[in-house]
Structure formats: C-alpha cells, structure tokens
Design an enzyme around this catalytic site. Sequence first.
Site, mmCIF file in Angstrom:
data_model
loop_
_atom_site.group_PDB
_atom_site.id
_atom_site.type_symbol
_atom_site.label_atom_id
_atom_site.label_comp_id
_atom_site.label_asym_id
_atom_site.label_seq_id
_atom_site.Cartn_x
_atom_site.Cartn_y
_atom_site.Cartn_z
ATOM 1 N N ASP A 3 -16.269 -70.571 -7.524
ATOM 2 C CA ASP A 3 -16.923 -71.231 -8.661
ATOM 3 C C ASP A 3 -18.303 -70.615 -8.908
ATOM 4 O O ASP A 3 -18.980 -70.956 -9.889
ATOM 5 C CB ASP A 3 -16.983 -72.758 -8.504
ATOM 6 C CG ASP A 3 -17.754 -73.213 -7.288
ATOM 7 O OD1 ASP A 3 -18.175 -72.359 -6.480
ATOM 8 O OD2 ASP A 3 -17.938 -74.449 -7.139
ATOM 9 N N GLU A 24 -15.716 -77.888 -0.584
ATOM 10 C CA GLU A 24 -16.962 -77.924 0.175
ATOM 11 C C GLU A 24 -17.126 -79.250 0.918
ATOM 12 O O GLU A 24 -16.823 -80.309 0.370
ATOM 13 C CB GLU A 24 -18.160 -77.727 -0.782
ATOM 14 C CG GLU A 24 -18.144 -76.383 -1.489
ATOM 15 C CD GLU A 24 -19.335 -76.182 -2.424
ATOM 16 O OE1 GLU A 24 -20.235 -77.046 -2.483
ATOM 17 O OE2 GLU A 24 -19.352 -75.141 -3.115
ATOM 18 N N GLU A 40 -21.757 -70.800 5.251
ATOM 19 C CA GLU A 40 -22.702 -70.143 4.328
ATOM 20 C C GLU A 40 -24.149 -70.462 4.708
ATOM 21 O O GLU A 40 -24.511 -71.634 4.903
ATOM 22 C CB GLU A 40 -22.427 -70.604 2.880
ATOM 23 C CG GLU A 40 -23.383 -69.954 1.890
ATOM 24 C CD GLU A 40 -22.921 -70.028 0.434
ATOM 25 O OE1 GLU A 40 -21.791 -70.509 0.178
ATOM 26 O OE2 GLU A 40 -23.690 -69.595 -0.435
#
Length: 268
Positions: free
Chosen positions: A48, A119, A186
């Site tokens: 995204d 997520e 991340e």
Amino acid sequence: MAGTKQKITVPTIRQKKGCEKIVAVTAYDYPTTLFADAAGVDMILVGDSLGMVLLGYPTTLPVTMEEMLHHTKACARAKPRALLVVDMPYLSYQITVEDAVRNAGRFLQEGGAEAVKLEGGEPVAETIHRLVSLGIPVLAHLGMTPQSVHAFGGHRVQGKGDEAAKRLIEDAHIVEQAGAFAVVLELIPSALAKEITGQINIPTIGIGAGPSCDGQIQVLHDLVGLVPGVPFKHTKRYAHVGETITEALRQYAQEVRSGQFPTEEQAF
Ligand code: KIV
C-alpha cells in the site's frame, strides 16, 4: 528466468528459513512485476506504499480496496514465478473479522494475489487466525507499521527500550501462533530483529531491521531511484532510473524542437 524455475509458494518461503535468504520487493504494476520476476526475487508485494510512491498521498491511509485491487490485477497479469502478496489497506481488516475475510478473499479471487499482508500483532491475531483457517495465507507486519503513522508521530524506529522490545517479541510469537507464514519487521533495531529471528520459527523479512533477518524487503522505486528526493537510511540506490528518464525526455524535447526527431526512419 521467469517460467524456467519452479513457482514460489507459501511453503517455499517458509522452508527458506535457516537455509537461504528470502528476497522480496514491492511492485505495483505489470512491467515492474515482470522486471522483478526476471531478476529472480522470491516474493513480490503489492504494497500500500503505492499510495505514497505512485499516487502522491502523504501516507498510506487514504489507499482504498479498489485502488489495491486495480494494481494487484495488473501485477497478477504478469504471472510471476515469485509469490504475489498484497497489502490489505487501512480499514479493510480492522473493523470486523468478516470484513477482513471478504476483503482478503477479493484479493485472491478477483486480484489474483496468493497471500495478503496485514499490519499489527495481538489486536489482529484473531483475524490472522481466521484468514489462515480459511486457506488465505497471511504475511504479518510488525514494528513501524505505516498505517499507525499518526500514533507513532511519524515514520520512526520502533522497539527501542526494554518494554517496547518485549512487546514486539511477544507480538512476533502471537502472529506466528495465529498462523502467519512470515513476518515483516520494519524499522526496528538490528539486535531486536536478530533476537526475534532466533526466537520464532517463521521467516522474518526485514526493512530497516538489519542483516540478521531471514530475508529483506525494499520498495522497488527506492532501489532503482524512481522516487524524487534523498533515499531513506534503510535503503540503497542500485540505479538512477528517474534521472535516466528525465535525461531521455530532455533529449527527446531537444530533438523535437530542433527538428531532429522524427526523421524518415520513424515515418511511414
Ligand atoms: O507497503 C509496503 O510497501 C510495505 C513494505 C515496504 C514492507 O509494507
């Protein structure tokens, strides 16, 4: 390279842990999927991040299901050998588990994706479990999860300090137990990524998480210089495609204006 080797599947990715580094990259359209696949990457993510990189949004939050489907279909038409994973956009999986099933199902049924990424840790564990139990493979994503950018106060390194590190380690175990086939880490400290990689049995795929992860993922446009501005610290420029495009178009403009293009060679 595409088509000459065996298709990469979810089990292939899982089996690479401890044997071979996993190479993942984003792609948002038909040609970049073909280029990434020809380079022999293992996993292609329709991230995204396309909202920021391609569509000019300030964050990933405005990206819609329809936008993600549009790009996923284009990538799937390239029939990559690499595993094709798609990001579930903001609010497509957070409200109810039923929404998440419907939307993830659309990515597989209409989009041609082979897995979805979402997520979060504990708050989405039930959703991951339900999707996986229905045969929808899930790639988890922990650390600096861009859909929570406002809560984090920006794209900041996460998991600093004992408490935050402990919570991330717990979340990594939770997403593994919920059935995720791998987890993206991340922007977290290298030492923490190493610790998580050693503690869980599914592959960790790092971006700004140091060299000890089981694999790495990067945004293709960052790697090849197809975005304006200075690269992030966690990326590396392997090419300067944006500059090449500008230079080529400058030459084209100059030749049109001077009458050097087209010549009889390009005429009928
Ligand atoms: O959206 C994205 O591109 C991502 C990766 C960089 C992990 O989530």
